[in-house]
Design a protein around this motif. Structure first.
Motif, PDB file in Angstrom:
ATOM      1  N   MET A   1       3.735  11.609   0.928  1.00 23.29           N
ATOM      2  CA  MET A   1       5.173  11.868   0.923  1.00 23.29           C
ATOM      3  C   MET A   1       5.402  13.340   1.201  1.00 23.29           C
ATOM      4  SD  MET A   1       5.549   9.777  -2.638  1.00 23.29           S
ATOM      5  CE  MET A   1       3.885  10.313  -3.051  1.00 23.29           C
ATOM      6  N   GLY A   2       6.417  13.648   2.007  1.00 20.70           N
ATOM      7  CA  GLY A   2       6.656  15.032   2.350  1.00 20.70           C
ATOM      8  C   GLY A   2       8.108  15.343   2.608  1.00 20.70           C
TER       9      GLY A   2
ATOM     10  N   GLU B   1       9.760  11.999   4.496  1.00 22.50           N
ATOM     11  CA  GLU B   1       8.679  11.192   5.061  1.00 22.50           C
ATOM     12  C   GLU B   1       7.925  10.516   3.920  1.00 22.50           C
ATOM     13  OE1 GLU B   1       7.266  13.577   9.057  1.00 22.50           O
ATOM     14  OE2 GLU B   1       6.564  14.353   7.113  1.00 22.50           O
ATOM     15  N   MET B   2       7.711   9.214   4.041  1.00 21.05           N
ATOM     16  CA  MET B   2       6.917   8.446   3.086  1.00 21.05           C
ATOM     17  C   MET B   2       6.113   7.428   3.877  1.00 21.05           C
ATOM     18  SD  MET B   2       9.565   7.839  -0.099  1.00 21.05           S
ATOM     19  CE  MET B   2      10.862   7.186   0.958  1.00 21.05           C
ATOM     20  N   ASP B   3       4.799   7.562   3.860  1.00 21.03           N
ATOM     21  CA  ASP B   3       3.966   6.743   4.737  1.00 21.03           C
ATOM     22  C   ASP B   3       2.696   6.304   4.020  1.00 21.03           C
ATOM     23  OD1 ASP B   3       5.123   7.239   7.745  1.00 21.03           O
ATOM     24  OD2 ASP B   3       5.387   9.013   6.466  1.00 21.03           O
ATOM     25  N   LEU B   4       2.295   5.061   4.317  1.00 19.15           N
ATOM     26  CA  LEU B   4       1.021   4.531   3.843  1.00 19.15           C
ATOM     27  C   LEU B   4      -0.038   4.718   4.921  1.00 19.15           C
ATOM     28  CD1 LEU B   4       2.022   1.123   2.182  1.00 19.15           C
ATOM     29  CD2 LEU B   4       1.096   3.138   1.018  1.00 19.15           C
ATOM     30  N   PHE B   5      -1.251   5.103   4.490  1.00 16.31           N
ATOM     31  CA  PHE B   5      -2.372   5.247   5.428  1.00 16.31           C
ATOM     32  C   PHE B   5      -3.567   4.480   4.872  1.00 16.31           C
ATOM     33  CE2 PHE B   5       0.250   8.967   6.222  1.00 16.31           C
ATOM     34  CZ  PHE B   5       0.330   8.977   7.607  1.00 16.31           C
TER      35      PHE B   5
ATOM     36  N   HIS C   1      -1.306   2.741   9.779  1.00 17.13           N
ATOM     37  CA  HIS C   1      -0.144   3.442   9.225  1.00 17.13           C
ATOM     38  C   HIS C   1       1.025   2.475   9.022  1.00 17.13           C
ATOM     39  CE1 HIS C   1       3.792   5.378  10.359  1.00 17.13           C
ATOM     40  NE2 HIS C   1       3.490   6.038   9.247  1.00 17.13           N
ATOM     41  N   ARG C   2       1.756   2.712   7.910  1.00 18.93           N
ATOM     42  CA  ARG C   2       2.989   1.968   7.649  1.00 18.93           C
ATOM     43  C   ARG C   2       3.991   2.903   6.996  1.00 18.93           C
ATOM     44  NH1 ARG C   2       2.153  -4.140   5.210  1.00 18.93           N
ATOM     45  NH2 ARG C   2       1.340  -5.116   7.117  1.00 18.93           N
ATOM     46  N   ARG C   3       5.274   2.773   7.414  1.00 20.19           N
ATOM     47  CA  ARG C   3       6.339   3.539   6.776  1.00 20.19           C
ATOM     48  C   ARG C   3       6.801   2.832   5.503  1.00 20.19           C
ATOM     49  NH1 ARG C   3       8.041   4.093  12.249  1.00 20.19           N
ATOM     50  NH2 ARG C   3       7.994   6.272  12.955  1.00 20.19           N
TER      51      ARG C   3
ATOM     52  N   MET D   1       4.278  18.492  -0.026  1.00 22.68           N
ATOM     53  CA  MET D   1       3.558  17.249   0.266  1.00 22.68           C
ATOM     54  C   MET D   1       2.948  16.678  -1.014  1.00 22.68           C
ATOM     55  SD  MET D   1       0.728  16.532   3.270  1.00 22.68           S
ATOM     56  CE  MET D   1      -0.612  17.470   2.545  1.00 22.68           C
ATOM     57  N   HIS D   2       3.129  15.384  -1.228  1.00 22.54           N
ATOM     58  CA  HIS D   2       2.577  14.672  -2.377  1.00 22.54           C
ATOM     59  C   HIS D   2       1.663  13.556  -1.879  1.00 22.54           C
ATOM     60  CE1 HIS D   2       6.166  16.633  -3.916  1.00 22.54           C
ATOM     61  NE2 HIS D   2       5.791  16.389  -5.162  1.00 22.54           N
TER      62      HIS D   2
END
Length: 726
Positions: free
Chosen positions: A287-288, A340-344, A324-326, A250-251
């Protein structure tokens, strides 16, 4: 000429010595002056060097192989708490990046009792015991997350060290942003983002300088972590795969920072994100990849991402589907591939500060039954690199507002008084009883036997309670500290640290006006009580009592005044030197430390008590600097309570012969400078066995009564000798 030259050389030597002492006293104490005498490994295990003291915050990096493993600081640089001496207690400590003390060393103090009473090894042991103190827990508990290790006779000193270490350590942690304790939490200057920095960097640069932070867990680590919980249900259901297989990689990056956001997202996606964020809001990119998803599927049903949780200090945020946004891909060409790459989005009302450290907590779950699960958490820490922040205003945790420092000191002495509530109540009762005894001394001394046992009982309580239990023995050092405080800037805080001593000094001040020094010396001084009680025991065993010739006795009186003025003069040059020479008082040995110290001090105290077996209160009469100091202002007393007959001294010498300290002149006058107000002369004043005046009055009354019986009466009463019987 030879004699004059010798005197000149002696005076020159004295001047040089005193000048050196004064120079040492004037030399400022700082971290830089103490570090050369400290081995780095004393403050952090394996450390081999110190870095230079920083300009912004007075700390020195503690280095191990060239890397900083902790920061050394001096408590007196950050807090102004002073000991009973009125001076700071200097302690050098080191704190690591997790806000935990890695080493503590007591380097200098001027505490009167500790300085020459408590073994240095004991103080070192207690001080070093603070190693491992977690300052994050202290912040959460208001400084009370640990227990105090009190040394008998040094209660105030230990509490001052404790207060200084905890408060200074928290300031350093906040000043350096250690353990998530930031300057913002301490109302310090906040760091601001440098919005003008829009430098574009590749993945290697961003991950290398900490703009992107990473946490990797493999299957073996996860299985081992669940095994450590001891939960047999979880252990029986290990994660499938080889131990080296990736469980989650996870980053995380704070992409609301322009340079980071544009580098990872690209200009178009960055603009979309900024339009999505409201004022005061921030966004992180997570990111994971691997077998475990940081999102899971719970958000689909409940709208909440229950596997990740943002924490900053005492603030936290959980993310919902609306926050949340992808992200379809990264703008960096050298980045690894992610599943997985997501904005929170971090809402503004959370109070998130992008300039301060925070962490993303990952919840790892394992099914242990049909519907039951067990959980573990792992933290991915993040701290924004300095290049994204505007230059900070100097962090000066040393300079605390006068009001804040005064409030901290007030809280400390109030805490001490609260802890001593019972002892304060007992001392108050003792003072009330003693005051009543003096005000009604004629009634109190009417029965010699009752008064004798009352006095013996009071002195016994003084010795055991005030002395050996509460360690509330007054000392000439207290006066010297007061005088020094008046010279350097008087504050009440240092004297309020010991409530029993403080109350006694106020009582002594009042007693000097009413009764003189004897109210303390004769009743409340534990060492004085020890002398009188041991002398009484000696008398019971028929130990001979010596009475010095009046001329010699009178010439020995000035010794105690000479000792006091000598100590007073030394204190003008160096209080520390005066405190050392104040060891002429046996109080610390006999009362505070109960004879548990180096043999020369014990021999000295026992020698004084041995002399006391033959000459009652030998030390009080001739050597007590405190008694001499109190006798000087006692001359202002306004009342003379001790009753005397005109025959006292001429011809009667009964009181003079029986005075326990020979304070009565042969001519009958009581010397108030030497009287200890034992009230024995008031017992004799009413004695029908010893006082010639009282005996003569009784004989006169008896004669008058007999004469009355011989006077003829015309109508005598039936019981009169002249009455006729029928």
């Amino acid at each position: 000429m030879t004699v004059k030259r010798a005197i000149y050389h002696w005076l020159s030597a004295i001047v040089v010595i005193l000048a050196g002492v004064m120079a040492d006293e004037a030399k400022a104490d700082s971290l830089a002056t103490f570090l050369p005498d400290i081995t780095p490994s004393e403050l952090a295990e394996g450390a081999d060097a110190f870095g230079p003291v920083r300009d912004d915050v007075p700390v020195a990096p503690v280095l191990k192989g060239g890397e900083t493993v902790a920061y050394a600081f001096l408590t007196s640089d950050f807090v102004g708490t002073t000991g009973y001496s009125g001076k700071p207690i200097h302690v050098v400590a080191a704190i690591d990046n997790d806000a935990v003390l890695t080493g503590v060393k007591l380097v200098k103090h001027s505490e009167p009792i500790v300085l020459i009473g408590i073994p240095n090894s004991e103080m070192v042991k207690v001080t070093e015991g603070y190693t491992g103190l977690d300052l994050k827990a202290e912040v959460a508990a208001g400084g009370t997350a640990h227990d105090l290790d009190i040394i008998s006779g040094a209660t105030v000193t230990i509490m001052v060290i404790d207060d200084s270490l905890v408060r200074a350590g928290i300031k350093v942690a906040r000043g350096l942003g250690l353990g998530g304790l930031s300057p913002a939490q301490a109302d310090g200057p906040k760091r601001e983002l440098d919005l003008s920095n829009e430098t574009i960097s590749n993945w290697s640069t961003l991950s290398g300088d900490g703009s992107v932070r990473r946490m990797t867990l493999d299957v073996g680590q996860i299985n081992a972590a669940f095994e450590e919980t001891g939960d047999e249900r979880a252990i029986r259901r290990p994660e499938k795969g080889e131990p080296d297989d990736t469980f989650i990689d996870m980053h995380m990056a704070l992409v609301s920072v322009p340079s980071i956001g544009k580098s990872l997202l690209g200009d178009a996606e960055y603009q979309n994100m900024t339009q999505w964020l409201e004022e005061g809001e921030h966004a992180i990119l997570v990111m994971g990849r691997g077998a475990y998803s940081f999102k899971g599927s719970g958000y689909v049903r409940g709208g909440i991402f229950d596997r990740i949780h943002m924490i900053q200090g005492d603030k936290s945020a959980r993310f919902f589907d609306k926050q949340h946004r992808r992200i379809g891909g990264l703008a960096t060409t050298d980045s690894p591939s992610f599943t997985e790459m997501d904005l929170f989005k971090i809402p503004a009302d959370v109070g998130f500060d992008p300039a301060e450290p925070f962490r993303l907590q990952l919840l790892v779950q394992r099914a242990v039954g049909a519907v039951d699960k067990t959980f573990l958490t792992f933290d991915l820490g993040y701290k924004l690199p300095e290049q994204y922040l505007l230059p900070a205003a100097p962090v000066t945790p040393i300079v605390e507002s006068t009001e804040d420092e005064a409030a901290a000191k007030t809280m400390l002495w109030k805490r001490i008084w609260k802890d001593k509530t019972v002892e304060i109540g007992v001392l108050g009762a003792m003072l009330l009883v003693l005051t009543a005894t003096f005000f009604f001394q004629f009634q109190a001394t009417v029965n010699a036997r009752v008064f004798f046992w009352f006095r013996m009982g009071f002195l016994t309580f003084t010795l055991f309670f005030l002395g050996w239990y509460a360690n509330a023995q007054l000392s000439v050092v207290n006066l010297l500290a007061l005088i020094n405080s008046l010279r350097s800037g008087f504050t009440w805080d240092a004297f309020l640290m010991d409530p029993l001593v403080f109350i006694q000094w106020f009582a002594v001040a009042a007693a000097l006006v009413f009764w003189g020094r004897g109210a303390y010396c004769g009743w409340l001084c534990p060492f004085g009580a020890l002398q009188e009680l041991t002398n009484r025991i000696a008398r019971a065993f028929k130990v001979p009592q010596w009475t010095l010739p009046w001329g010699l006795h009178e010439r020995l009186w000035p010794i105690k005044y000479m000792i006091f003025f000598g100590l007073f003069g030394l204190s003008m040059v160096s209080l520390s030197m005066a405190e050392h020479y104040a060891e002429v008082e046996p109080f610390k040995t006999a009362i505070i430390l109960k004879f548990v110290r180096d043999w020369p001090f014990v021999v000295f105290a026992l020698a004084l008590l041995f002399a006391n077996l033959f000459i009652e209160r030998f030390y009080c009469r001739y050597m007590c600097a405190l008694g001499g100091a109190l006798a000087i202002p006692a001359r202002i007393r306004m009342f003379d309570w001790l009753r005397r007959y005109k025959e006292c001294g001429n011809p009667c010498q009964t009181c003079a012969n029986e005075c326990p300290v020979q304070a009565i002149h042969p001519t009958g006058e009581i010397n108030p400078n030497e009287c200890v107000d034992c009230l024995h002369c008031q017992v004799l004043y009413q004695s029908t066995d010893k006082c010639p005046v009282v005996i003569r009055k009784l004989k006169r009354r008896e004669k008058i009564g007999k004469a009355d019986l011989n006077i003829p009466l015309k109508n005598p009463p039936a019981n009169h000798p002249n009455a006729k019987t029928s």
